[in-house]
Design a protein around this motif. Structure first.
Motif, short mmCIF file in Angstrom:
data_model
loop_
_atom_site.label_atom_id
_atom_site.label_comp_id
_atom_site.label_asym_id
_atom_site.label_seq_id
_atom_site.Cartn_x
_atom_site.Cartn_y
_atom_site.Cartn_z
N VAL A 116 0.81 -1.21 0.00
CA VAL A 116 0.00 0.00 0.00
C VAL A 116 0.86 1.28 0.00
N PRO A 117 1.89 1.39 0.85
CA PRO A 117 2.70 2.62 0.81
C PRO A 117 3.31 2.89 -0.56
N PHE A 118 3.78 1.82 -1.25
CA PHE A 118 4.37 2.03 -2.56
C PHE A 118 3.32 2.52 -3.56
N CYS A 119 2.13 1.90 -3.54
CA CYS A 119 1.05 2.34 -4.44
C CYS A 119 0.66 3.79 -4.15
N TYR A 120 0.57 4.11 -2.89
CA TYR A 120 0.21 5.49 -2.49
C TYR A 120 1.29 6.47 -2.93
N TYR A 121 2.54 6.07 -2.75
CA TYR A 121 3.67 6.91 -3.15
C TYR A 121 3.65 7.17 -4.65
N LEU A 122 3.43 6.12 -5.43
CA LEU A 122 3.41 6.27 -6.89
C LEU A 122 2.20 7.07 -7.35
N LEU A 123 1.04 6.84 -6.74
CA LEU A 123 -0.18 7.56 -7.11
C LEU A 123 -0.02 9.06 -6.84
N SER A 124 0.55 9.41 -5.70
CA SER A 124 0.74 10.83 -5.37
C SER A 124 1.68 11.50 -6.35
N LEU A 125 2.71 10.78 -6.78
CA LEU A 125 3.65 11.35 -7.76
C LEU A 125 2.93 11.62 -9.09
N ILE A 126 2.11 10.68 -9.53
CA ILE A 126 1.39 10.84 -10.80
C ILE A 126 0.40 12.01 -10.71
N ILE A 127 -0.34 12.08 -9.62
CA ILE A 127 -1.32 13.16 -9.46
C ILE A 127 -0.63 14.51 -9.44
N SER A 128 0.47 14.62 -8.72
CA SER A 128 1.17 15.91 -8.61
C SER A 128 1.68 16.37 -9.97
N CYS A 129 2.27 15.46 -10.73
CA CYS A 129 2.76 15.83 -12.06
C CYS A 129 1.60 16.22 -12.97
N TYR A 130 0.50 15.50 -12.89
CA TYR A 130 -0.65 15.83 -13.72
C TYR A 130 -1.19 17.21 -13.38
N LEU A 131 -1.33 17.49 -12.11
CA LEU A 131 -1.82 18.80 -11.69
C LEU A 131 -0.89 19.91 -12.19
N TYR A 132 0.39 19.68 -12.10
CA TYR A 132 1.34 20.72 -12.47
C TYR A 132 1.30 21.01 -13.97
N PHE A 133 1.23 19.97 -14.78
CA PHE A 133 1.32 20.16 -16.22
C PHE A 133 -0.01 20.48 -16.89
N LYS A 134 -1.12 20.04 -16.32
CA LYS A 134 -2.40 20.18 -16.99
C LYS A 134 -3.24 21.35 -16.49
N HIS A 135 -2.86 21.98 -15.40
CA HIS A 135 -3.69 23.02 -14.83
C HIS A 135 -2.89 24.30 -14.65
N LYS A 136 -3.64 25.38 -14.53
CA LYS A 136 -3.04 26.71 -14.37
C LYS A 136 -2.20 26.74 -13.10
N GLN A 137 -1.01 27.32 -13.20
CA GLN A 137 -0.12 27.36 -12.04
C GLN A 137 -0.45 28.58 -11.18
N ASP A 138 -0.85 28.33 -9.95
CA ASP A 138 -1.05 29.40 -8.99
C ASP A 138 -0.67 28.87 -7.62
N LEU A 139 -0.72 29.74 -6.64
CA LEU A 139 -0.25 29.37 -5.31
C LEU A 139 -1.11 28.27 -4.70
N LEU A 140 -2.41 28.34 -4.92
CA LEU A 140 -3.29 27.31 -4.37
C LEU A 140 -2.92 25.93 -4.90
N LEU A 141 -2.73 25.84 -6.20
CA LEU A 141 -2.41 24.55 -6.79
C LEU A 141 -1.05 24.05 -6.34
N ASN A 142 -0.09 24.95 -6.24
CA ASN A 142 1.24 24.55 -5.80
C ASN A 142 1.25 24.06 -4.36
#
Length: 773
Positions: free
Chosen positions: A120-146
């Protein structure tokens, strides 16, 4: 304060480095958690965490530990300091009879540890990395998102380092404690920015930067405890206490903000972010501080943290947010039932059994969660089995829809009443069902069934009942329901029960709802009949006898002419005036040598003006729309807008296959109006507009980060652009949803279901353009 690209990659690199290190340490040796006590220099086993595993390995309380991984116990600092063996690959034990036993430890022999600490920790770790990269590249960059990205990464790191911290790895302990505190500081910082985004007064300290000193101090003391082990336990308790205080602060901020402002986004935030912390707080942190014995281990409690990235997938990555208020209310309803029942069962177990309070608490948590899941599953199954659950004749709700659809197709009141009586008789399986119409002027009675003759006593029984619309009353001979009344007629539904038929509650509810619809149908049908009669005779009478029609047509023509005049005045007319002034200057100039260059400039202006005029004519009737189709026309429009707008325009256009060609023109006009509004009023830096294909139609999504506006002010001044778009969409039975706040940009969602639209006549759609679709 935005995370620039290099800082983002630095954060990701640090996350990957620390995460891989922590997981590697966790995977290097199995975690067995055997508790020891030192007696006369011997290390005796006093308790185990994995009792089933110890029993299978024939490890007993009282056995003496001789060696761990080939080393004597007194040579292992962590074992002596914590009086426990956290991890090992092999053990050498001495039984009470003096026999030496060598035990090999395999992680697969402890399933709970394998899942909780490894998988579970490994899956959670990998999922969080994917979500963070997706948020950064696909959405407007502002302080809230960061801040959200940092929060997700930090809480994931805290979870991934649990195993390394559990085996007393120094770096794992520092990472786990520091990230555990840092994630809450980031959450408080996020809340401050989110409150500003919602225009809510911040109720906590303004200088959030000072809070970042807390995780820095935790890391510093963690490094210090590596060299001075005597403060290890004290620092552990201190970290948990700080975590408890910060989490209470977070809860207090959100709850106080919600009770003051009653905003649904704060409730969503409470559910999707804070709630996953509660099991860790209530079942681990508080018991650990008070009794040093948690109810549930940190590994199990931390599983609830998995809800956080999933909640952000739902609320941040999807374009459509479901009815959160509905699900929150439903969840609270089920949790209340489950909690009361679980507590009742827990009290019974406490009184009638010898089970410990700790085990009862675990069973209560399991029972409560299981009951909530059972209620949701039952709800879904009940919906699928509703036809046999609620009625032997079929689902009442479905029958209500089909009956309304059948009655709603009738355009005459008498036909409507006859259809209504037949539908009621068919559904209730009662032949003697009539609609009685009483003429208030002539005192005559008309029934939908000529075979029924009422006695005077029965007529008095029917007419003297004082009922509200939809109310059903059982009399000596009939069920009587008041349907509708106007100046001339009173209409009543009569069901002759012969003193032998009793309607069930479900049937009465179905009939009550149907009568409310029929009441509205009669009112609407009366208006339609009057309008149709006027329109049929419009060629026979003077047009002045239909002032409402003349007024409607005149207003629409004037609105179109006004918009056309305004556009020409603001664009082409200004260019022509500029050219005229340049020509006037040229006529009176004495500088003969500059005439040629001036004429060339004027010629260029004239060509530009002609090009603009041609473009405007194309906008009035875009030729590409008929020749190459909607996609080509929109592409040309968007490319042209990209060349003239001061903002970044991002768009996608799906290829649509629509049966009604009028929808293509409507979509094109909507794109024109949305982009023109953005150009004239938004002052945006970025504009997104997307045309998406759906299963039953299409969807247009518009968003900008401009100055925004007050929706109420738009309604009051009846903005022609917004109103025109709403009328176009509602004419095709579509939904038009606009959201905007001053200083926070604007978003518009337009949805049209062509299947629903084709079942109605869009030319007859009449709606208030400022009411929600």
């Amino acid at each position: 304060m935005f995370i620039k690209s290099k800082w983002f990659w630095f954060t990701i690199s640090l996350y990957i480095l620390l995460g891989i290190y922590s997981l590697t340490i966790t995977y290097s040796k199995p975690n067995i958690n055997i508790v020891l006590e030192e007696i006369n220099g011997a290390w005796i086993i006093s308790d185990f965490f994995y009792k089933d595993w110890a029993e299978n390995k024939q490890i007993s309380i009282g056995d003496t530990v001789i060696q761990v991984d080939g080393r004597n116990v007194e040579d292992i600092t962590n074992v002596k300091r914590n009086l426990s063996i956290r991890r090992a690959n092999d053990l050498t034990l001495q039984k009470e009879n003096g026999r030496l036993v060598h035990i090999k430890v395999n992680i697969t022999e402890i399933p709970s540890q394998f899942y909780y600490i490894f998988v579970v920790p490994f899956c959670y770790y990998l999922l969080s990395l994917i979500i963070s990269c997706y948020l950064y590249f696909k959405h407007k960059q502002d302080l809230l998102l960061n801040l959200l990205i940092l929060f997700i990464l930090t809480i994931s790191l805290a979870y991934a380092s649990i195993g390394a911290s559990g085996v007393q790895n120094s770096i794992g302990i520092i990472v786990n404690r520091g990230s555990m505190i840092l994630c809450l500081v980031l959450l408080i910082h996020f809340l401050k920015q989110y409150f500003e985004f919602l225009n809510i007064k911040w109720v906590f300290i303004d200088k959030i930067i000072w809070l970042y000193l807390i995780p820095v101090l935790i890391v510093f003391f963690g490094v210090y405890s590596v060299f001075y082990t005597n403060i290890y336990q004290l620092l552990s308790q201190f970290t948990l206490a700080i975590f408890l205080v910060l989490l209470v602060v977070v809860l207090g901020i959100i709850i106080a903000g919600y009770f003051i402002y009653k905003l649904t986004p704060l409730k969503v935030l409470l559910i999707s972010v804070v709630t996953p912390f509660l099991p860790f707080l209530v079942l681990y942190v508080v018991p650990k501080l008070l009794s040093k014995q948690p109810i549930i281990s940190a590994e199990v409690c931390s599983l609830f943290l998995m809800l956080i990235p999933y909640s952000f997938i739902f609320t941040q990555l999807t374009e459509r947010i479901f009815d959160i208020q509905y699900y929150i209310t439903r969840l609270r309803y089920y949790v209340n039932f489950s909690l009361v029942y679980a507590l009742w069962i827990g009290l019974g177990m406490y009184w009638f059994t010898d089970i410990s309070f700790s085990k009862i608490s675990k069973l209560l948590v399991f029972a409560c969660i299981s009951l909530v899941m059972l209620f949701f599953i039952k709800e879904k199954i009940d919906y699928r089995k509703r036809k046999i659950l609620f009625s032997t004749k079929g689902d009442y709700i479905h029958r209500l829809y089909t009956t309304i659809d059948s009655i709603g197709r009738v355009i005459k009141i008498n036909d409507l009443l006859e259809r209504f009586a037949k539908e009621v008789a068919l559904h209730l399986e009662i032949d003697h069902t009539y609609v009685v119409t009483y003429n208030l002027e002539t005192h005559q009675i008309h029934s939908t069934s000529q075979s029924k003759r009422f006695t005077q006593e029965q007529i008095d029984e029917i007419l003297l009942e004082k009922l509200h619309v939809g109310t059903i009353k059982k009399t000596e001979h009939f069920y009587v329901a008041f349907i509708h009344q106007d100046i001339q007629f009173k209409r009543i539904l009569v069901i002759d029960h012969h003193q032998s038929i009793t309607l069930k509650d479900e049937e009465l509810l179905w009939l009550e709802l149907l009568i409310l619809y029929v009441n509205n149908f009669i009112e609407n049908t009366k208006q339609v009949e009057e309008l149709l009669n006027q329109l049929k005779n419009v060629h026979e009478v003077d047009r002045n006898q239909l002032p409402w029609l003349n007024k409607l047509l005149w207003i629409r023509f004037e609105e179109e002419k006004y918009q056309l005049a305004q556009e020409l005045h603001d664009t082409n007319l200004q260019e022509q005036l500029h050219i005229a002034r340049e020509m006037d200057v040229l006529v009176h100039t004495r500088d003969v040598q500059s005439i040629q260059s001036k004429l060339s400039e004027i010629h260029e202006h004239m060509l530009t003006s002609l090009s603009d005029l041609r473009s405007y004519c194309e906008n009035l009737k875009p030729p590409l729309l008929d020749t190459l189709g909607l996609s080509a026309a929109l592409d040309k429009l968007l490319q042209k807008m990209q060349r003239r707008v001061p903002f970044v325009l991002r768009y996608t256009v799906d290829r649509l296959y629509l049966e009604d060609e009028r929808l293509n023109l409507m979509i094109f006009r909507l794109f024109q109006e949305l982009l023109n509004n953005a150009l004239k009023h938004s002052q945006a830096k970025t504009v997104d507009i997307h045309l998406l294909e759906t299963k039953e139609g299409f969807e247009i999504i518009y968003a900008d980060d401009g100055v925004g506006c007050n929706i109420d002010e738009i309604v009051l001044r009846e903005s022609m652009g917004i109103r025109g778009m709403q009328e176009r969409v509602q004419a095709f039975n579509g939904q038009f949803i606009i959201q905007s706040t001053v200083g926070k940009g604007m978003s518009i969602r337009i949805t049209v279901n062509e299947r629903e639209y084709t079942q109605t006549n869009p030319d007859e759609a009449i709606a208030n353009p400022f009411m929600p679709s």
